[in-house]
Design a protein around this motif. Structure first.
Motif, short mmCIF file in Angstrom:
data_model
loop_
_atom_site.label_atom_id
_atom_site.label_comp_id
_atom_site.label_asym_id
_atom_site.label_seq_id
_atom_site.Cartn_x
_atom_site.Cartn_y
_atom_site.Cartn_z
N ASP A 106 52.28 51.91 38.86
CA ASP A 106 51.47 51.06 39.72
C ASP A 106 51.39 49.64 39.15
O ASP A 106 51.36 48.66 39.89
N LEU A 107 51.34 49.56 37.83
CA LEU A 107 51.22 48.28 37.14
C LEU A 107 52.26 48.22 36.02
O LEU A 107 52.51 49.23 35.36
N VAL A 108 52.84 47.05 35.82
CA VAL A 108 53.81 46.85 34.75
C VAL A 108 53.37 45.65 33.92
O VAL A 108 53.13 44.56 34.46
N THR A 109 53.26 45.84 32.61
CA THR A 109 52.82 44.77 31.74
C THR A 109 53.48 44.93 30.38
O THR A 109 54.45 45.67 30.23
N SER A 110 52.94 44.26 29.39
CA SER A 110 53.44 44.33 28.01
C SER A 110 52.41 45.01 27.14
O SER A 110 51.29 45.33 27.58
N ALA A 111 52.73 45.21 25.87
CA ALA A 111 51.75 45.75 24.93
C ALA A 111 50.53 44.84 24.85
O ALA A 111 49.40 45.31 24.76
N ALA A 112 50.75 43.52 24.90
CA ALA A 112 49.62 42.58 24.88
C ALA A 112 48.74 42.76 26.11
O ALA A 112 47.51 42.66 26.03
N GLY A 113 49.36 43.02 27.27
CA GLY A 113 48.58 43.26 28.48
C GLY A 113 47.69 44.47 28.35
O GLY A 113 46.54 44.48 28.81
N LEU A 114 48.19 45.55 27.73
CA LEU A 114 47.36 46.72 27.48
C LEU A 114 46.16 46.38 26.61
O LEU A 114 45.04 46.85 26.85
N GLY A 115 46.39 45.56 25.59
CA GLY A 115 45.30 45.15 24.72
C GLY A 115 44.21 44.41 25.47
O GLY A 115 43.01 44.61 25.22
N SER A 116 44.61 43.56 26.40
CA SER A 116 43.63 42.81 27.18
C SER A 116 42.82 43.71 28.10
O SER A 116 41.65 43.44 28.38
N LEU A 117 43.42 44.79 28.59
CA LEU A 117 42.74 45.68 29.54
C LEU A 117 41.76 46.64 28.87
O LEU A 117 40.80 47.08 29.52
N LEU A 118 41.96 46.97 27.61
CA LEU A 118 41.29 48.13 27.03
C LEU A 118 39.77 48.05 27.09
O LEU A 118 39.10 49.02 27.45
N TYR A 119 39.17 46.92 26.72
CA TYR A 119 37.71 46.83 26.63
C TYR A 119 37.05 46.57 27.98
O TYR A 119 35.83 46.61 28.08
N GLY A 120 37.84 46.25 29.00
CA GLY A 120 37.28 46.08 30.33
C GLY A 120 36.83 44.68 30.67
O GLY A 120 36.10 44.49 31.67
N GLY A 121 37.25 43.68 29.90
CA GLY A 121 36.80 42.31 30.16
C GLY A 121 37.79 41.43 30.86
O GLY A 121 37.47 40.30 31.24
N VAL A 122 39.02 41.90 31.04
CA VAL A 122 40.06 41.11 31.68
C VAL A 122 40.52 41.85 32.93
O VAL A 122 40.93 43.01 32.86
N ALA A 123 40.46 41.18 34.07
CA ALA A 123 40.85 41.81 35.34
C ALA A 123 42.37 41.86 35.44
O ALA A 123 43.07 40.93 35.02
N ALA A 124 42.86 42.95 36.03
CA ALA A 124 44.30 43.07 36.24
C ALA A 124 44.82 41.92 37.10
O ALA A 124 45.92 41.41 36.86
N SER A 125 44.03 41.48 38.07
CA SER A 125 44.47 40.38 38.94
C SER A 125 44.63 39.08 38.16
O SER A 125 45.48 38.25 38.50
N SER A 126 43.84 38.90 37.11
CA SER A 126 44.00 37.70 36.27
C SER A 126 45.32 37.76 35.52
O SER A 126 46.02 36.74 35.40
N LEU A 127 45.67 38.94 35.00
CA LEU A 127 46.95 39.09 34.32
C LEU A 127 48.11 38.90 35.30
O LEU A 127 49.14 38.30 34.94
N VAL A 128 47.97 39.41 36.52
CA VAL A 128 49.03 39.21 37.53
C VAL A 128 49.18 37.74 37.87
O VAL A 128 50.29 37.20 37.92
N ALA A 129 48.06 37.06 38.08
CA ALA A 129 48.11 35.63 38.41
C ALA A 129 48.71 34.82 37.27
O ALA A 129 49.37 33.79 37.50
N GLY A 130 48.49 35.28 36.04
CA GLY A 130 49.04 34.60 34.87
C GLY A 130 50.43 35.05 34.49
O GLY A 130 50.92 34.71 33.41
N ARG A 131 51.08 35.83 35.38
CA ARG A 131 52.47 36.29 35.19
C ARG A 131 52.61 37.19 33.97
O ARG A 131 53.67 37.27 33.36
N ARG A 132 51.52 37.89 33.63
CA ARG A 132 51.58 38.82 32.50
C ARG A 132 51.59 40.28 32.96
O ARG A 132 51.59 41.19 32.15
N MET A 133 51.56 40.48 34.26
CA MET A 133 51.55 41.82 34.83
C MET A 133 52.06 41.74 36.25
O MET A 133 51.94 40.69 36.92
#
Length: 400
Positions: free
Chosen positions: A346-373
């Motif tokens: 459903d989602l494709v990212t990097s190891a860094a993207g997983l790190g951003s998601l873990l604690y729940g403070g970064v929205a997936a849509s923000s990573l998508v908009a930033g071309r990181r997902m």
């Protein structure tokens, strides 16, 4: 030039401090070296030494044994990576990456599913699999104009100053209750509490030793910087930590902080992005955010354990791919499971993207908009934003 990466010996601790001091522009006194040794397990450190130059230490990295709070209040072992530096004489040889990866291997061998750090510079750790998971908010409060709304003012007496031998024990009990309320915060053992108390008992530059305010459900730690300004006092309070488990404790501590005589400004890096103080004041603008920086960076070492131990805001299932590997996360408010799969992501990212998601403070849509997902479709992205994020902003007041 022969470079060897190894675990340092106890005798090398002063040399490690000197090398760290050169890298970060800090002088370690003999007392600093002695106090710091108490909380550093050198079996968790790796150094690069130059065999051709009397085994001079030319690169360092290490970690602390922490446990971190995840969304839902569960805790998990974490390696707090620290003391990362390389000598200016040995740049561009891959030494920093080598010692950090050696520390990562040690963290893996100890069964700690996540590594985390604060970065001295913003462009270093993404390539090592770290993603920004929290923010640091630099805040300034103009105390002489900041007033609580009349309906919120409470009788004084709930907050007391404290010092002496009982401070550490009381602080440790409150901290353990508090840190489970906020994703991203870490546990502190007795040695770490003692270390912080000793460190804060000394002046720091123009600032006083720390003062302690206690409420039954919280505490505040601050230093004061004098400024008499030709007989017109305008001291600055530097708030180190504000810990409040309940809304009543939060209100009582702030009422006391804002009532200090001779003070014109409170400055702090301790407040979360969702700090409610502005809502309690007659003029919310007096709580000014002067800067926002990256906070902790997270590297997920074991995806199955890390994402399987947290909770999620809604019941759903997401398949996420990072660096070519895929995991299915099936979770909700009561818990989750996470396992490796081969299904379409459903989602494709990097190891860094997983790190951003873990604690729940970064929205997936923000990573998508930033071309990181990337997301399979808009519906997946909408669900992912709700699924991964938390109601309370992840935050840590612990610096390591």
């Amino acid at each position: 030039m022969a470079i060897l990466i190894r675990t340092p010996t106890d005798d090398e601790w002063p040399a490690i401090c000197r090398a760290d001091g050169r890298a970060f522009g800090h002088h370690y006194s003999d007392e600093d070296i002695e106090i710091g040794r108490r909380i550093h397990d050198l079996s968790r450190f790796r150094v690069a030494v130059d065999d051709d130059n009397d085994d001079t230490i030319v690169s360092i990295a290490g970690s602390y044994a922490f446990d971190v709070t995840l969304p839902g209040g569960t805790t998990m072992p974490m390696g707090g990576v620290t003391w990362v530096s390389s000598a200016a004489t040995h740049r561009r040889q891959g030494l920093m990456r080598a010692v950090v990866e050696a520390v990562h291997q040690d963290i893996d061998d100890r069964g700690e599913p996540v590594a985390s750090l604060y970065s001295s510079e913003g462009g270093i750790y993404d390539r090592l699999g770290y993603g920004v998971a929290t923010q640091v908010r630099v805040t300034s409060i103009e105390t002489r104009r900041a007033q609580l709304r009349p309906e919120f003012a409470t009788p004084s007496g709930e907050v007391r100053f404290a010092d002496g031998d009982d401070v550490v024990g009381v602080m440790a009990e409150i901290w353990e209750r508090f840190r489970r309320c906020r994703s991203g915060e870490i546990g502190r053992d007795d040695a770490f509490h003692d270390f912080l108390y000793d460190l804060r008992s000394k002046p720091q530059g123009p600032m006083t030793p720390a003062f302690y305010l206690f409420h039954r459900d919280g505490f505040a730690v601050y230093r004061m910087e004098e400024d008499w300004h030709d007989g017109h006092p305008q001291h600055t309070v530097h708030l180190i930590e504000l810990v409040a488990i309940t809304a009543d404790a939060h209100l009582a501590l702030w009422q006391t902080m804002l009532a200090m005589d001779l003070v014109s400004t409170i400055k702090t890096r301790a407040l979360a992005a969702d700090e409610p103080l502005p809502h309690l004041l007659t003029n919310s603008r007096l709580v000014r955010t002067t800067e926002v920086n990256d906070g902790v960076w997270v590297n997920v070492r074991d995806v199955g354990i890390a994402f399987g131990n947290r909770t999620y805001r809604i019941a759903d299932k997401m398949i996420i791919e990072a660096d070519g590997r895929r995991w299915s996360i099936d979770g909700g408010p009561d818990g989750a499971s996470c396992k490796a799969v081969k299904s379409k992501p459903d989602l494709v990212t990097s190891a860094a993207g997983l790190g951003s998601l873990l604690y729940g403070g970064v929205a997936a849509s923000s990573l998508v908009a930033g071309r990181r997902m990337t997301a399979r479709n808009d519906d997946v992205l909408r669900r992912a934003d709700i699924f991964f994020t938390t109601a309370a902003t992840p935050h840590t007041q612990s610096f390591y």
